[in-house]
Scaffold this active site. Sequence first.
Site, PDB file in Angstrom:
ATOM      1  N   ARG A 126       6.887 -15.347 101.326  1.00 58.04           N
ATOM      2  CA  ARG A 126       7.375 -14.068 101.711  1.00 58.04           C
ATOM      3  C   ARG A 126       8.890 -13.977 102.023  1.00 58.04           C
ATOM      4  NH1 ARG A 126       4.851  -9.775 105.550  1.00 58.04           N
ATOM      5  NH2 ARG A 126       6.361  -8.785 104.526  1.00 58.04           N
ATOM      6  N   ALA A 130      15.223 -21.033 100.534  1.00 56.52           N
ATOM      7  CA  ALA A 130      15.849 -20.430  99.893  1.00 56.52           C
ATOM      8  C   ALA A 130      17.312 -21.048  99.895  1.00 56.52           C
ATOM      9  CB  ALA A 130      15.693 -19.134  99.771  1.00 56.52           C
ATOM     10  N   GLY A 165      10.491 -19.805 107.436  1.00 58.75           N
ATOM     11  CA  GLY A 165      10.005 -21.174 106.148  1.00 58.75           C
ATOM     12  C   GLY A 165      10.832 -20.765 104.971  1.00 58.75           C
ATOM     13  N   CYS A 166      10.687 -19.389 104.471  1.00 57.72           N
ATOM     14  CA  CYS A 166      11.024 -18.986 103.253  1.00 57.72           C
ATOM     15  C   CYS A 166      12.468 -18.971 102.894  1.00 57.72           C
ATOM     16  CB  CYS A 166      10.257 -17.679 102.811  1.00 57.72           C
ATOM     17  SG  CYS A 166       8.733 -17.997 102.669  1.00 57.72           S
ATOM     18  N   THR A 167      13.100 -18.350 104.274  1.00 54.46           N
ATOM     19  CA  THR A 167      14.594 -18.319 104.212  1.00 54.46           C
ATOM     20  C   THR A 167      15.226 -19.857 104.194  1.00 54.46           C
ATOM     21  OG1 THR A 167      14.747 -16.290 105.426  1.00 54.46           O
ATOM     22  CG2 THR A 167      16.624 -17.481 105.532  1.00 54.46           C
TER      23      THR A 167
END
Length: 166
Positions: free
Chosen positions: A45, A55, A50-52
């Site tokens: 998401r 990325a 974690g995704c940030t």
Amino acid sequence: MVKGKAQPLHTGDEVPDFSTRDESGNLISKSSLLGTSYLIYFYPRDNTPGCTAQACGFRDLIQDYRALEVLVLGVSGDSPASHIKFIKKNKLPYPLLMDEDHQIALSFGVYGEKKFMGRTFDGIHRSSFLVGPDGKIIKAYHKVKAKLNPDEVLADLIRIREEAGQ
């Protein structure tokens, strides 16, 4: 939607046919990427910790990836509006692909049953695939650690290129 365990593609597998748009509406497909080396990474998401971290790790290393002529592509099930906000907020210099129906994640085998805090649900398993210009997976990364993945892929890419004498 297929329920059950995720069964991700492996090193040596051919990338499945896919066609989608990025956050700006540009068409991206397997056929449009033939002849290009790329890293396609799947994340659960936009705007989660974690995704940030993952990325932004790719963002911080983008010049190294570009120097090695590798395109970075992120994929999640988020909407175009969410992707645009995520890109602007984190100054991401690479496209995020639309997969709202999870068909691309399913074709790569990275969508399936997950467990979190005692709850079972279907979702994207964080995974990355380094793909060669011939459309075959050079290296598959399963059960990825968000913060470590960008450096891990770059180190492998450098090693693979050195071994190939490039």
